[in-house]
Design an enzyme around this catalytic site. Structure first.
Site, PDB file in Angstrom:
ATOM      1  N   HIS A 181       0.993  -1.145   0.295  1.00 17.22           N
ATOM      2  CA  HIS A 181       0.086  -0.441   0.134  1.00 17.22           C
ATOM      3  C   HIS A 181       0.947   1.641   0.001  1.00 17.22           C
ATOM      4  CE1 HIS A 181      -3.948  -2.303   2.041  1.00 17.22           C
ATOM      5  NE2 HIS A 181      -3.607  -2.746   0.837  1.00 17.22           N
TER       6      HIS A 181
ATOM      7  N   ARG B  26     -10.236   0.237 -12.929  1.00 17.27           N
ATOM      8  CA  ARG B  26      -9.974  -0.683 -11.463  1.00 17.27           C
ATOM      9  C   ARG B  26     -11.387  -0.580 -10.609  1.00 17.27           C
ATOM     10  NH1 ARG B  26      -5.117   1.793  -9.990  1.00 17.27           N
ATOM     11  NH2 ARG B  26      -3.163   0.366 -10.354  1.00 17.27           N
TER      12      ARG B  26
ATOM     13  N   ARG C 104     -11.174  -2.971 -16.225  1.00 17.75           N
ATOM     14  CA  ARG C 104     -10.689  -4.415 -15.706  1.00 17.75           C
ATOM     15  C   ARG C 104     -12.763  -4.995 -14.934  1.00 17.75           C
ATOM     16  NH1 ARG C 104      -6.354  -4.697 -11.529  1.00 17.75           N
ATOM     17  NH2 ARG C 104      -7.766  -4.021 -10.374  1.00 17.75           N
TER      18      ARG C 104
ATOM     19  N   GLU D  14      -1.266 -12.472 -16.106  1.00 24.31           N
ATOM     20  CA  GLU D  14      -0.696 -12.135 -14.683  1.00 24.31           C
ATOM     21  C   GLU D  14      -0.419 -13.572 -13.868  1.00 24.31           C
ATOM     22  OE1 GLU D  14      -3.489  -9.290 -12.155  1.00 24.31           O
ATOM     23  OE2 GLU D  14      -4.877 -10.542 -13.373  1.00 24.31           O
TER      24      GLU D  14
ATOM     25  N   ASN E 288       2.403  -6.538 -11.621  1.00 22.29           N
ATOM     26  CA  ASN E 288       2.738  -7.046 -10.325  1.00 22.29           C
ATOM     27  C   ASN E 288       2.566  -8.620 -10.024  1.00 22.29           C
ATOM     28  OD1 ASN E 288       3.151  -4.272 -10.092  1.00 22.29           O
ATOM     29  ND2 ASN E 288       1.487  -4.009  -9.076  1.00 22.29           N
ATOM     30  N   ASP E 289       1.824  -8.982  -9.869  1.00 21.78           N
ATOM     31  CA  ASP E 289       1.075 -10.351 -10.491  1.00 21.78           C
ATOM     32  C   ASP E 289       2.103 -11.521 -10.994  1.00 21.78           C
ATOM     33  OD1 ASP E 289      -0.503 -10.433  -7.807  1.00 21.78           O
ATOM     34  OD2 ASP E 289      -2.143 -10.087  -9.421  1.00 21.78           O
TER      35      ASP E 289
ATOM     36  N   ARG F  71       5.011 -11.365  -3.191  1.00 21.61           N
ATOM     37  CA  ARG F  71       5.198 -10.359  -3.507  1.00 21.61           C
ATOM     38  C   ARG F  71       4.771  -9.335  -2.230  1.00 21.61           C
ATOM     39  NH1 ARG F  71      -0.183  -8.040  -7.432  1.00 21.61           N
ATOM     40  NH2 ARG F  71      -1.471  -6.578  -5.689  1.00 21.61           N
TER      41      ARG F  71
ATOM     42  N   CYS G  61      -0.090  -2.764 -17.519  1.00 18.66           N
ATOM     43  CA  CYS G  61      -0.907  -1.888 -16.717  1.00 18.66           C
ATOM     44  C   CYS G  61      -0.723  -1.815 -15.216  1.00 18.66           C
ATOM     45  CB  CYS G  61      -2.056  -2.347 -16.778  1.00 18.66           C
ATOM     46  SG  CYS G  61      -2.609  -3.643 -16.242  1.00 18.66           S
TER      47      CYS G  61
END
Length: 568
Positions: A202, A305, A341, A429, A452-453, A463, A500
């Site tokens: 975060h 999102r 998404r 992902e 990220n994933d 992660r 993204c």
């Protein structure tokens, strides 16, 4: 991470010592170190009990304190945009979560004072989250923040928080709760450094939105004294103690001029030899979309999102409610590309109106598109709302599903999207989606890579784990190799391949991604101008050469240096 002596080093601006971590947000800043106030030391007698005839009233007082804290989170979410709003809304939901509040109410019914019951219940849930690992483990910081705020409310003392410095300062902390990070003033807190966290924490996400340098997972951060002067180098992942004033001033002036040049960039996204790259925005609601559009430099939305419409509410939003929200984003970029998404819930973003299974590893469990296994109507309602939102506009939504792992899943989703007159795509992902990118692209019209994933699944590294932050760095050569495979599949079929994930916010890595065949880059709006500026300074061939050099490296640091040697 190791502490490195750096006396007299030109690269380290004469710092007497540097500590290293994982770079998250580029930039260079220097100032005195501040730290969050120590956790409130509540004077609570663990042996105290509440009289039986007062326990009902004490349960009501506890419920009121929880409602107050949750409403404050919700108010901050409403006043925020983008990632900050999404994170704060999720934290508001966690503040009211039945798991810990139910445990606390039971303790109060058994005689525990509300403050003691809050502490014990949060400790119980935090221990469970820690054992679950992954995104759930990261939420322990949020739980502890909720605990302190609820107990403060019960005791009638001020809520804990971050000090507001009188001069621009560097905030160093073990970790930061969303409410604290989202409320930072970037003119006063000019850089962040944390001992915990990872590239997708975060803190990292909100630091990108604020546009301030950030380094996480610094094991030796406690060795940096509060009040000392430090610099934070968000590109190299360094915090340096007591730099030579003249040296750091010259370097910061160079960064300031680079920032001014980026602020003057007006697009379009292209390399110096004219290869066009779409520069797009990541948004979470109409407000953040309008702010992104007002910049005047973006060619659309690369990631909308949609979770914000679903979080922190007891029931599924109606099709009409969803339609209104989606229409705001489409209107902000009417006539331009808008990639949406579908709901990416589950794991650390549970829905109150869905019964989520207890999972040992939620990050690999029922999340994203997999929610249709038990609740198919949620996705159907969302697709209906997206189609309705586009009616009467010149936009045709590009709609993609998260957590697609097989060709069959891609085919099934694409059929539903096409039935509604929209353009189907999927997120890449999961490594299986990257490996089968050529087959998946035969079923859909585009893909977007969530770095990220993809990184955590490729490297088998959580992660959210600070110990594994180096493994979850998107500069990992193995991850770059998978992206190259997806880029090649897109080029062979003349279909768009976007990124993204947060990797698209790194100007140097953005050039590498273009060299791997990526055709669009989507990031927090504050990060897009530096990316566009850097792309305009290099040729497509340089991007390709940098990509090959980075993939040939044997570590993330070597990959960065290899790319820098080509790109400058």
């Amino acid at each position: 991470m190791t502490e490195v002596t750096a006396m007299g080093s030109a690269d380290n601006f004469g710092a007497t010592r540097v500590v290293t971590g994982t770079p998250v947000v580029h930039g260079l800043a220097c100032g005195p170190v501040i730290r969050p106030a120590p956790r409130l030391a509540f004077d609570i007698d663990p042996a105290a009990t509440v009289d039986p005839d007062a326990r009902g009233a004490e349960q009501e007082r506890f419920a009121a304190a929880v409602a107050t804290v949750a409403s404050r989170f919700s108010a901050r979410a409403s006043a925020s945009t983008g990632s900050s709003a999404e994170v704060l809304a999720a934290t508001s939901g966690l503040a009211k979560d039945r798991a810990w509040t139910g445990a606390a109410r039971k303790l109060i019914a058994d005689g525990a004072p509300p403050a003691a019951a809050t502490i014990a219940a949060i400790e119980q849930i935090a221990t469970m989250f820690t054992k679950l690992g992954g995104r759930m483990a990261e939420r322990v910081t949020d739980l502890n923040d909720i605990r302190d705020r609820v107990v403060a409310e019960l005791l009638g003392v001020p809520e804990p928080g971050i000090p507001m410095p009188d001069e621009p300062s560097v905030l160093c902390a073990d970790d930061l709760a969303p409410a604290d990070t989202a409320g930072l003033d970037p003119t006063r807190v000019i850089a962040l450094a944390t001992r915990l966290g990872g590239p997708s924490s975060h803190t990292a996400i909100i630091a990108r939105q604020l546009g301030i340098p950030c380094v996480v997972a610094i094991a030796d951060l406690d060795s940096v004294p509060t009040g000392s002067t430090v610099y934070v180098d968000g590109e190299r992942g360094i915090v340096g103690l007591d730099p030579v004033a003249e040296q750091i001033a010259v370097a910061i002036d160079g960064h300031r001029r680079a920032a001014e040049a980026a602020a003057a960039w007006r697009g379009p996204g292209q390399t110096s030899d004219g290869h066009h790259i779409l520069i797009l925005a990541n948004v979470a609601d109409g407000t953040s979309a309008r702010k992104a559009a007002d910049l005047g430099i973006l060619e659309g939305v690369g990631l909308f999102r949609t979770e914000l419409a679903f979080l922190d509410r007891p029931d599924e939003p109606s099709v009409e409610e969803q339609t209104a929200l989606y229409r705001e984003v489409i209107d902000a970029f009417d006539g331009q590309k808008v990639v949406i998404r579908t709901l990416d819930a589950g794991s650390d973003k549970p829905l109150k109106f869905v019964t989520h299974p207890d999972e040992a590893n939620p990050a690999m469990g029922v999340r994203g598109n997999r929610i249709i296994m038990s609740n198919p109507e949620i996705r159907l309602h969302q697709l209906d709302a997206l189609a309705a939102a586009a009616q009467g506009t010149t936009a045709v939504p590009w709609v993609m599903a998260p957590m697609i792992a097989t060709v069959a899943e891609a085919r099934e989703f694409a059929a539903l999207v096409r039935e509604r007159g929209m353009i189907p795509g999927v997120m890449v992902e999961v490594p299986s989606a990257a490996v089968q990118a050529d087959k998946i692209l035969r079923e859909v019209d585009f893909v977007s890579i969530g770095t990220n994933d993809l990184t955590q699944y490729t490297m088998a590294a959580d992660r959210m784990s600070p110990e594994l932050a180096a493994l979850t760095d998107p500069w990992q050569p193995a991850v770059l190799a998978l992206i190259e495979r997806v880029g090649a599949a897109g080029a062979a079929q003349d279909k768009q391949v976007g990124v993204c994930g947060e990797a698209a916010a790194d100007p140097m890595l953005a050039c590498v991604l273009v060299g791997l065949g990526v055709t669009s880059l989507s990031a927090a709006p504050a990060a897009t101008a530096p990316v566009g500026l850097k792309l305009g300074m290099v040729t497509l061939e340089q991007c390709r050469a940098a990509a090959q050099a980075a993939m040939a490296a044997d570590s993330t640091q070597a990959a960065r240096e290899a790319a820098r040697a080509v790109l400058g």
